[in-house]
Design an enzyme around this catalytic site. Sequence first.
Site, mmCIF file in Angstrom:
data_model
loop_
_atom_site.group_PDB
_atom_site.id
_atom_site.type_symbol
_atom_site.label_atom_id
_atom_site.label_comp_id
_atom_site.label_asym_id
_atom_site.label_seq_id
_atom_site.Cartn_x
_atom_site.Cartn_y
_atom_site.Cartn_z
ATOM 1 N NE ARG A 81 26.175 -58.788 -32.928
ATOM 2 C CZ ARG A 81 27.152 -59.615 -33.414
ATOM 3 N NH1 ARG A 81 28.310 -60.251 -32.408
ATOM 4 N NH2 ARG A 81 27.119 -60.294 -34.189
ATOM 5 C CG HIS A 138 23.108 -54.677 -32.194
ATOM 6 N ND1 HIS A 138 21.560 -54.768 -33.126
ATOM 7 C CD2 HIS A 138 22.598 -55.905 -33.129
ATOM 8 C CE1 HIS A 138 21.058 -55.622 -32.901
ATOM 9 N NE2 HIS A 138 22.092 -56.625 -33.248
ATOM 10 C CE LYS A 166 18.165 -55.575 -27.910
ATOM 11 N NZ LYS A 166 18.571 -55.740 -29.399
ATOM 12 C CE1 TYR A 186 16.802 -56.497 -35.866
ATOM 13 C CE2 TYR A 186 17.425 -58.665 -36.384
ATOM 14 C CZ TYR A 186 17.237 -57.762 -36.043
ATOM 15 O OH TYR A 186 18.933 -57.410 -35.475
ATOM 16 N NE ARG A 236 28.279 -56.757 -36.054
ATOM 17 C CZ ARG A 236 26.896 -57.129 -36.664
ATOM 18 N NH1 ARG A 236 26.822 -58.614 -36.607
ATOM 19 N NH2 ARG A 236 25.757 -56.546 -36.030
ATOM 20 C CB THR A 239 15.303 -54.514 -33.510
ATOM 21 O OG1 THR A 239 15.608 -55.500 -32.463
ATOM 22 C CG2 THR A 239 16.961 -54.043 -33.526
ATOM 23 C CD GLN A 278 14.768 -58.883 -33.291
ATOM 24 O OE1 GLN A 278 14.772 -60.171 -33.155
ATOM 25 N NE2 GLN A 278 14.697 -57.880 -34.072
ATOM 26 C CB SER A 338 16.555 -63.170 -32.450
ATOM 27 O OG SER A 338 16.702 -62.644 -33.793
HETATM 28 C C1 LIG Z 1 25.626 -62.852 -31.562
HETATM 29 C C2 LIG Z 1 24.429 -61.907 -31.343
HETATM 30 C C3 LIG Z 1 23.517 -61.945 -32.486
HETATM 31 C C4 LIG Z 1 22.373 -60.762 -32.352
HETATM 32 N N1 LIG Z 1 20.953 -60.779 -32.644
HETATM 33 C C5 LIG Z 1 20.560 -60.228 -32.393
HETATM 34 C C6 LIG Z 1 19.119 -60.247 -33.891
HETATM 35 O O1 LIG Z 1 18.321 -60.437 -34.238
HETATM 36 N N2 LIG Z 1 18.457 -58.576 -32.785
HETATM 37 C C7 LIG Z 1 18.752 -58.040 -31.868
HETATM 38 O O2 LIG Z 1 17.296 -56.904 -31.843
HETATM 39 N N3 LIG Z 1 19.256 -58.060 -31.155
HETATM 40 C C8 LIG Z 1 20.473 -58.970 -31.557
HETATM 41 N N4 LIG Z 1 21.330 -58.861 -30.901
HETATM 42 C C9 LIG Z 1 22.119 -57.561 -29.963
HETATM 43 C C10 LIG Z 1 21.217 -58.228 -28.624
HETATM 44 O O3 LIG Z 1 20.289 -58.628 -28.498
HETATM 45 C C11 LIG Z 1 22.036 -57.311 -27.692
HETATM 46 O O4 LIG Z 1 21.267 -55.941 -27.700
HETATM 47 C C12 LIG Z 1 23.716 -57.586 -27.101
HETATM 48 O O5 LIG Z 1 24.190 -58.544 -27.719
HETATM 49 C C13 LIG Z 1 23.806 -56.821 -25.796
HETATM 50 O O6 LIG Z 1 25.101 -56.697 -25.674
HETATM 51 P P1 LIG Z 1 26.047 -58.098 -24.928
HETATM 52 O O7 LIG Z 1 26.227 -59.103 -25.964
HETATM 53 O O8 LIG Z 1 26.867 -57.096 -24.059
HETATM 54 O O9 LIG Z 1 24.982 -58.278 -24.065
HETATM 55 C C14 LIG Z 1 22.473 -60.249 -31.130
HETATM 56 C C15 LIG Z 1 24.055 -60.159 -30.306
HETATM 57 C C16 LIG Z 1 24.905 -61.044 -30.963
HETATM 58 C C17 LIG Z 1 26.257 -60.835 -30.108
#
Ligand SMILES: Cc1cc2nc3c(=O)[nH]c(=O)nc-3n(C[C@H](O)[C@H](O)[C@H](O)COP(=O)(O)O)c2cc1C
Length: 377
Positions: free
Chosen positions: A280, A277, A253, A132, A167, A158, A130, A110
């Site tokens: 989220r 995501h 993504k 941003y 959240r 992303t 990845q 990330s």
């Molecule tokens: C705590 C947390 C932080 C995340 N941070 C990023 C990030 O910095 N960049 C990004 O593209 N996705 C981020 N994601 C999304 C993950 O890359 C991914 O899409 C997601 O966790 C997939 O779902 P899963 O946790 O059920 O496997 C984050 C997810 C979580 C849970």
Amino acid sequence: MANLEKLVSMEDLRRRARRRMPRVAWEFLDSGTGAETALIRNRERMDAVTMVPRMMRAARVPDTSAPLLGRTWQAPIGVAPVGLQSLMWPGIEQALAAMAARQGIPYCLSTVAGESLEDIARVNPDFWFQLYPPTDAEARRDLIRRAHDAGAKALVLTLDIPRSSRRERQRRAGVGMPPKTTARLVADVLSHPSWALATWRRGVPTMRSLAPYIPSTDMKKMAEFTARNLAFDLTPEGVAEIRDLWPGQFIVKGVLHPEDAEKLIGIGADAIWVSNHGGRQVDIGVAAIDALPGIVQAVGDRAGIIYDSGIASGADVARAVALGAQMCFVGRGFVWGVAALGAPGAAHAEAILRDELSNVMSQLGCHRLDELKERLA
Ligand SMILES: Cc1cc2nc3c(=O)[nH]c(=O)nc-3n(C[C@H](O)[C@H](O)[C@H](O)COP(=O)(O)O)c2cc1C
């Protein structure tokens, strides 16, 4: 030390991780957005994908190898980018990147990870980065150039955070950057001694890849900087500009609509990463697994297809592959592994996922991943 033989499923790792992480870090990892209906829907819709076993196929040792973007990976399982991971378990990025290199599966770092992309490149020369994108044009170009110079094999842009999401659970738990030092937080940290000791040894996590562009090492200032100075609300022109700056493989993504996939292929995406995501961002949003087939159909063989959101077992990997994913990434699940067991938990989580996938394939009578689609009920 934990008895590995008793930690046989991802759910076992999850439970142990939860016990070992301070509540504030756990809530950051585990939560979805709003009332968490999207998070729950991801699970429910995944469970609704069922398959019909076929007999007399003798698929005792199935081949889990997965072709994607000109390379054959050992399994269709990758490590998803997770921001501020080192807050969840110190050293986790290094542990996961090294494990992925050893196991021959993709690892994606990330932008807002604790480790710098240069340090991760040393551990895993095939890493993906990845992005941003910084709003400042010079910083944007520099970060992309650094990823290229460090040898990143793909840039993953992303798109699914047009604005930070609500959240609610995180707010209730007092998750902030940094969390407010209250008596409750101190008690929370002190009652998780393995985490506290590991964090104390390694130092407070920062966002090392972004450090050159942030005028302070203070966590609060860094968080403010990322909120203000990263361009989350990208337009097609913004995506095209980044595509032009990146000479290598380009992945987008957070795609959930076939028309967006179509547009992104026109801009030059080499792979479309279907994801919500991990539930989220938008609580009334479609389950990512339900969005997958339409995108697979629209994309055809013009680009690779990657999937994440709600993958919590090898059986889930089989489901997503059956629906057309070439590669499934796991976000929270790999964090559970390392938080449960320290660095060895990275390989343990991967071994559970891969063994489950292999077993499910045998049960379904599949020798190869491309046979899974024929087993959809
Ligand atoms: C705590 C947390 C932080 C995340 N941070 C990023 C990030 O910095 N960049 C990004 O593209 N996705 C981020 N994601 C999304 C993950 O890359 C991914 O899409 C997601 O966790 C997939 O779902 P899963 O946790 O059920 O496997 C984050 C997810 C979580 C849970």
